[in-house]
Design a protein around this motif. Structure first.
Motif: not given
Ligand SMILES: Cc1cc2nc3c(=O)[nH]c(=O)nc-3n(C[C@H](O)[C@H](O)[C@H](O)COP(=O)(O)OP(=O)(O)OC[C@H]3O[C@@H](n4cnc5c(N)ncnc54)[C@H](O)[C@@H]3O)c2cc1C
Length: 293
Positions: A178-180, A203-207, A218-223, A236-240, A242-244, A257-260
């Motif tokens: 993820g975005r970590g 990966c998560t969608r933003p990647l 490669a991306y996992l989740g509802v879409s 490095g995935i927050s656990g929203q 849409h992903h989980t 994840n570095n955020d407990e």
């Molecule tokens: C309609 C809709 C559909 C969507 N469909 C999907 C979908 O199918 N799949 C999907 O994945 N998303 C989807 N999303 C997006 C989703 O809501 C989240 O925005 C996305 O999953 C967040 O991605 P992330 O966890 O990578 O990023 P973030 O939410 O930014 O989380 C990054 C995490 O990394 C951690 N981190 C940062 N640095 C470090 C480090 N050095 N070491 C360890 N941890 C670190 C942070 O603490 C944070 O928890 C959708 C959104 C919408 C609105």
């Protein structure tokens, strides 16, 4: 009753589970499948859009009551063509289906919708990682795919997908990134661990859609993809939600994840609070040492 299963992949167990009555399959390509009563094999290759009429013709030869199509990029093209040809509704998120009625999962399976339909319905279903159980006898039916002209589609350019062989649905272990991760190259830390534990990297969608670091497949989740591997490691995935929603059926979930307070820890079986840049190299080294005795 007859259910048609249209697939390009061998992993059709979830479709077989939903099927009602006799199971007739249209297999596009050369994959081997089990768990059906009859197979019509189409030896066609080329743009799915051009060859959809052959798939429609194979099903139309002996129309069924329900048509289930593997949900991948090619399957979605065939499903659209089948729905148009049979004037049938196209259903996604199918959880249950019978003659004239279906239950569909919505919002990543958090809620359900009952729908009714007249006649045939086309359902898109995620393939699973376990092949359908073997049957003693499958009748193979020849189908002259070339008797029907393809649509006049031509391929004007081809782009090689660096990770074209990624198959998250079939993977027993997946590392989700993820975005970590702060740079595209850093994903190699996850790939190194994946190599030693024989995992795929998703990966998560933003990647994919924001950063463009990973392929669409490669991306996992509802879409994206819905998977249920033996092991899912979220790094490095927050656990929203849409992903989980796409990974929460995994047998074991590990979160780094570095955020407990990250939400991913709420669904994790094992949580590791730490910096992925320190944790991943240590995990890779430890597994390598363990494997080397
Ligand atoms: C309609 C809709 C559909 C969507 N469909 C999907 C979908 O199918 N799949 C999907 O994945 N998303 C989807 N999303 C997006 C989703 O809501 C989240 O925005 C996305 O999953 C967040 O991605 P992330 O966890 O990578 O990023 P973030 O939410 O930014 O989380 C990054 C995490 O990394 C951690 N981190 C940062 N640095 C470090 C480090 N050095 N070491 C360890 N941890 C670190 C942070 O603490 C944070 O928890 C959708 C959104 C919408 C609105």
């Amino acid at each position: 009753m007859t259910t048609w299963i249209v697939t390009t992949e061998p992993t059709i167990a979830p479709l077989c589970q939903l099927a009602v009555g006799e199971r007739h399959a249209v297999v596009v390509g050369d994959c081997e499948i089990t768990g059906v009563d009859k197979v019509t094999r189409l030896a066609i290759s080329g743009p799915a859009e051009a060859y959809a009429p052959q798939v429609v013709a194979a099903v139309a030869a002996q129309p069924g009551d329900i048509i289930l199509v593997v949900n991948n990029s090619v399957g979605r093209v065939y499903a659209g063509a089948l729905a148009a040809a049979f004037h049938a509704p196209m259903l996604t998120g199918v959880r249950n289906i019978a003659s004239g009625a279906a239950v569909l999962g919505r919002y990543g399976g958090m809620t359900f919708q009952d729908v009714q339909f007249d006649g045939v319905a086309v359902g898109l279903v995620e393939p699973g990682d376990i092949p359908a159980s073997a049957q003693s006898h499958i009748s193979i039916q020849a189908h002259d795919a070339h008797a029907i002209a393809p649509y006049p589609a031509t391929c004007e350019s081809e782009e090689t997908n660096a990770h074209a062989d990624i198959n998250l649905n079939a993977a027993r272990r997946i590392i989700g990134v993820g975005r970590g991760f702060v740079a595209k190259e850093d994903i190699d830390l996850a790939r190194q661990l994946a190599a030693v534990i024989e995992a795929e990297v998703g990966c998560t969608r933003p990647l994919v859609e924001g950063k463009g670091w990973m392929e669409r497949d490669a991306y996992l989740g509802v879409s994206g993809h819905t998977v249920s591997p033996q092991l899912y490691i979220a790094v490095g995935i927050s656990g929203q939600i849409h992903h989980t929603a796409g990974i929460d059926q995994s047998e074991t979930i590990v979160a780094i994840n570095n955020d407990e307070t990250a939400a991913i820890f709420d669904i994790a079986d094992y949580g590791l609070v730490g910096n992925l840049y320190e944790v991943l190299p240590k995990m890779t080294k430890a597994v390598r040492q363990h494997k080397n005795g």
